[in-house]
Design an enzyme around this catalytic site. Structure first.
Site, PDB file in Angstrom:
ATOM      1  N   TYR A  59      -1.857   5.304  -4.238  1.00 33.01           N
ATOM      2  CA  TYR A  59      -2.519   6.854  -4.306  1.00 33.01           C
ATOM      3  C   TYR A  59      -2.385   7.898  -5.100  1.00 33.01           C
ATOM      4  CZ  TYR A  59      -5.970   4.337  -1.160  1.00 33.01           C
ATOM      5  OH  TYR A  59      -7.177   3.449  -0.429  1.00 33.01           O
ATOM      6  N   SER A 114       0.447  -1.113  -0.075  1.00 34.62           N
ATOM      7  CA  SER A 114       0.002  -0.217  -0.206  1.00 34.62           C
ATOM      8  C   SER A 114       1.010   1.883   0.240  1.00 34.62           C
ATOM      9  CB  SER A 114      -0.814   0.300   1.446  1.00 34.62           C
ATOM     10  OG  SER A 114      -1.237   1.106   1.727  1.00 34.62           O
ATOM     11  N   THR A 135      -5.062   3.187  -7.700  1.00 30.22           N
ATOM     12  CA  THR A 135      -6.446   2.684  -7.067  1.00 30.22           C
ATOM     13  C   THR A 135      -7.142   4.058  -7.427  1.00 30.22           C
ATOM     14  OG1 THR A 135      -5.927   1.613  -4.576  1.00 30.22           O
ATOM     15  CG2 THR A 135      -8.008   3.483  -4.526  1.00 30.22           C
ATOM     16  N   HIS A 148     -12.752  -1.925  -3.073  1.00 37.18           N
ATOM     17  CA  HIS A 148     -11.949  -1.492  -1.786  1.00 37.18           C
ATOM     18  C   HIS A 148     -12.317  -1.650  -0.343  1.00 37.18           C
ATOM     19  CE1 HIS A 148      -9.625   2.425  -1.351  1.00 37.18           C
ATOM     20  NE2 HIS A 148      -9.910   1.505   0.006  1.00 37.18           N
ATOM     21  N   LYS A 203      -7.699  -0.212 -10.155  1.00 43.92           N
ATOM     22  CA  LYS A 203      -8.123  -1.176  -9.338  1.00 43.92           C
ATOM     23  C   LYS A 203      -9.209  -0.185  -8.318  1.00 43.92           C
ATOM     24  CE  LYS A 203      -7.361  -2.854  -4.473  1.00 43.92           C
ATOM     25  NZ  LYS A 203      -7.980  -1.749  -3.897  1.00 43.92           N
TER      26      LYS A 203
HETATM   27  C1  GLV Z   1      -7.090   2.504   2.903  1.00 39.79           C
HETATM   28  O1  GLV Z   1      -6.697   2.002   1.386  1.00 39.79           O
HETATM   29  C2  GLV Z   1      -8.564   2.426   3.511  1.00 39.79           C
HETATM   30  O2  GLV Z   1      -9.408   1.996   2.454  1.00 39.79           O
HETATM   31  O3  GLV Z   1      -8.475   2.672   4.398  1.00 39.79           O
END
Ligand code: GLV
Length: 369
Positions: free
Chosen positions: A129, A106, A155, A254, A230
């Protein structure tokens, strides 16, 4: 008592972790309808097993973006893993390598791309991100490349953070002894306390709400790494992703943490697979807890799946050994599912090995879990 399936780790994690941390990992957005649905929807798919096929040898290996892995089960990005266990992302990286599969790190990891790379060899993807400050993004992508990461999972479902009410109640924030390591030197590594979810405020301050398809193109101008988009849930967006040069699509909601009342990913999968027309591989995350779930996703056209929460829960329970065990249990269950369905390799898994309630002439809900 011996742990016999992946789901059992959740209760152990709940006992072990501070409430704020457990709730952050476990919860979904708003009514958490999609959270339950990600699991429940798998029970709308049943098997049509084939018999009397020699299954004395089963090959679960596959190739993802040109990288050979031992099974179509990979690790999804989950944020801030050192809240779960002191070894956090290191433990996950080692467990993934030992299992011969891919870990996705991440952006919001509590270990940097360089630190994760230093744990040893392994095939790793980096989840991105996009920050408002594009220099931050460009620098981070370059660092991921240099650290040997093989793909970017972009994402695309988070222009704002979903409303996770537990995090609001708990005033969720990153514990003071941890930082978002990839951003440490940039003054973006801490989360301010707020009277909301600290993460929601962080996202509102730093993440680029204007992100659009042209940025998927922009990303390709700053990196040679393949880009997985994604967060796709519709045929329309699958087509746009292919047009925008994506190397693959991840059907994801997600972990039900963004928009509530979107379908379970396993229900959105087939539409996306059809729209992708075999031009790029399609992957899935969301709700996978059993080898049978993996098989169902592959039968509906996925090239592989990613697991998220099972990683943080097993990490909390047993560190690296827990993550290894989760991967091992899913591997064994998936192998057993293949054997009992009469499939010896992944390309023998077909749509005819399953029947869904939407295949039936008069859809009749199957009994729920
Ligand atoms: C991080 O991507 C979350 O969803 O907290």
């Amino acid at each position: 008592m011996e742990i016999t399936n992946v789901s059992e780790y959740e209760a152990i994690a709940k006992q072990k972790l501070p409430k704020m941390v457990f709730d952050y990992y476990a919860s979904g957005a708003e009514d958490q309808w999609t959270l339950a649905e990600n699991r429940n929807a798998f029970s709308r798919i049943l098997f049509r097993p084939r018999i009397l096929i020699d299954v004395s040898k089963i090959d679960m290996s596959t190739t993802v973006l040109g990288f050979k892995i031992s099974m179509p089960i990979m690790i999804a990005p989950t944020a801030m893993q050192k809240m779960a266990h002191p070894e956090g992302e290191y433990a996950t990286a080692r467990a993934a390598s030992a299992a011969g599969t891919i870990m996705t790190l991440s952006s919001w990891a509590t270990s940097s791309v360089e630190e994760v790379a230093s744990t040893g060899p392994g095939i790793r993807f980096f989840q991105l991100y996009v920050y408002k400050d594009r220099h931050v993004v460009a620098q981070l992508v370059r660092r991921a490349e240099r650290a040997g990461f093989k793909a970017i999972a972009l994402t695309v479902d988070t222009p704002r953070l979903g409303r996770r009410e537990a995090d609001i109640k708990n005033r969720f924030t990153l514990p003071p002894f941890l930082t978002l390591k990839n951003f440490e030197g940039l003054d973006l590594g801490k989360m301010d306390e707020s009277n909301d979810s600290g993460l929601a405020s962080y996202v509102a301050g730093q993440i680029d709400r204007s992100l659009s398809w042209k940025d998927v193109k922009w990303l390709q101008t700053i990196t040679k790494l393949p880009i997985l988009v994604k967060g796709v849930l519709t045929a329309e967006d699958a087509r746009l992703a292919v047009q925008a040069g994506a190397a693959g699509i991840i059907v994801s909601n997600h972990g039900a943490r963004q928009l509530d009342y979107v379908p379970a990913t396993i229900l959105a999968l087939e539409e996306v697979v059809k729209a992708a027309q075999g031009r790029v591989p399609v992957f899935l995350d969301g709700g996978v807890r059993r080898g049978t779930d993996v098989f169902k996703a592959l039968a509906l056209g996925a090239s592989g799946i990613f697991i998220g929460r099972p990683v943080v829960f097993s990490l909390a329970a047993e560190g690296e050994a827990g993550v290894r065990k989760v991967l091992q249990m899913l591997r064994e269950e998936f192998e057993l599912t293949m054997a009992l369905s009469g499939c010896r390799s992944l390309n023998e898994i077909t749509r005819n090995h399953i029947v869904t309630d939407w295949d039936l002439p008069h859809p009749r809900p199957l009994p729920r879990l």
